[in-house]
Scaffold this motif. Sequence first.
Motif, PDB file in Angstrom:
ATOM      1  N   UNK A 191      11.091  -4.250  -1.485  1.00  0.00           N
ATOM      2  CA  UNK A 191       9.843  -4.380  -2.236  1.00  0.00           C
ATOM      3  C   UNK A 191       8.640  -4.330  -1.304  1.00  0.00           C
ATOM      4  N   UNK A 192       8.752  -4.974  -0.149  1.00  0.00           N
ATOM      5  CA  UNK A 192       7.648  -4.952   0.819  1.00  0.00           C
ATOM      6  C   UNK A 192       7.335  -3.517   1.236  1.00  0.00           C
ATOM      7  N   UNK A 193       8.374  -2.721   1.404  1.00  0.00           N
ATOM      8  CA  UNK A 193       8.167  -1.321   1.782  1.00  0.00           C
ATOM      9  C   UNK A 193       7.479  -0.558   0.652  1.00  0.00           C
ATOM     10  N   UNK A 194       7.924  -0.778  -0.573  1.00  0.00           N
ATOM     11  CA  UNK A 194       7.304  -0.121  -1.716  1.00  0.00           C
ATOM     12  C   UNK A 194       5.842  -0.525  -1.867  1.00  0.00           C
ATOM     13  N   UNK A 195       5.568  -1.811  -1.683  1.00  0.00           N
ATOM     14  CA  UNK A 195       4.195  -2.290  -1.840  1.00  0.00           C
ATOM     15  C   UNK A 195       3.265  -1.601  -0.840  1.00  0.00           C
ATOM     16  N   UNK A 196       3.761  -1.393   0.354  1.00  0.00           N
ATOM     17  CA  UNK A 196       2.964  -0.689   1.368  1.00  0.00           C
ATOM     18  C   UNK A 196       2.600   0.700   0.874  1.00  0.00           C
ATOM     19  N   UNK A 197       3.583   1.373   0.269  1.00  0.00           N
ATOM     20  CA  UNK A 197       3.340   2.721  -0.235  1.00  0.00           C
ATOM     21  C   UNK A 197       2.427   2.696  -1.448  1.00  0.00           C
ATOM     22  N   UNK A 198       2.641   1.745  -2.353  1.00  0.00           N
ATOM     23  CA  UNK A 198       1.827   1.654  -3.558  1.00  0.00           C
ATOM     24  C   UNK A 198       0.342   1.450  -3.214  1.00  0.00           C
TER      25      UNK A 198
END
Length: 384
Positions: free
Chosen positions: A375-382
């Motif tokens: 999720x942390x990785x996705x949030x960075x992308x989002x």
Amino acid sequence: MIIVHVEDYFDPTAGYQINELLIAGKEFNDEVYLITSKDMSPFHKNISRDADRDFEVKTGVKVIRLESYFKVSSRILLKKLFKIIDKINPDVVYMHGIGDFKDLILFRKKRKYSIIRDCHMSWVASQNKFRVLYYKLFKIFFATIINRTEKYNKIFALGDEEYQYLIALGISPKKIDFLKHGYNENVMFLDEMSREKIRQHYEYKGKDIVVAYIGKFDDFKRPDILFDIVNCLDENLIDKHQIKLLFIGPKDTKYMDEIFNPKMDKIKSKINITIDSSKSFSELRMYYSASDICIFPKETSLSSIHAQVCGCPVIMEDHSSNRERVINNNNLFSLNNTASAAKILTRIIEESEYKKDNNFHIYESLSDREYKNQIAKLRTLFNT
């Protein structure tokens, strides 16, 4: 932030990546939608609106189920999908899977929202006889648009085989990143209390060794192969260690009638067999914890990670996707070699590798796959 997930098939009680991501994302103050079909055939069950509502309450996600125009193989064309997405007016759209009818959005003008896709397909599962022609057509009509435009911001591979599959489709490595299958440590863990409770329920004795298959009963996953493996075991081993077989999961009726049950009838005098119905994902750690060894005889499975997190050695086919997931690669057997699988099972039992206290290193080795990291990785992308 407004986020829309699109997944062709969705079972709110299962533990697939989509379920895990939606559950793990609850801590963020986002408005989240899941758009999916009304088709539940891959799960061998019918739609339960109550189960959808329970999932909505649990996660805060709004589940929208659409009718489909038609289905080709497992690919579904959902009615009014793009109109509904545009009406929601999201910031991010995460379309799960690739190489399906959702890719038609590439022929529309670039949307205001970011689009993320992922790939669940591996070489293990991509054995369709028309696959070479399919790759060529995808390269010509879709990959060229993906590579030269920003219509897809990112495409995630869930493993190395999935990465190779995307390359075969002609997608540039610059567009690809990894978001590997994982687990939620609040849901999957060794549950000692439940281990005792479940073993008592099935009337297993303290020293019984429980070899489990937990998953779908169908022509793809082939849990009946466990019977072939047992047939290769020394009967003295079965008696000495009081080996039991435990099967849990949803069942395809035709497969059960034509393959599983006839095989079971031939072997049930040799070994104790317990068959139970499917369980909700939130309950599965109880059954993994109660088991000593898990075997997933065909293809690959996210369940292999969940079983190991709960302290079970896992035996699977020797595919590169399974080498990523099974911590001890000595537990992988060559394709269709049930004698090899039986030797692995024998070694695990005789060397006491099944004992929970001997498997804490497995949990540590898988810790980077915990979904908070994903999720942390996705949030960075989002947020880019």
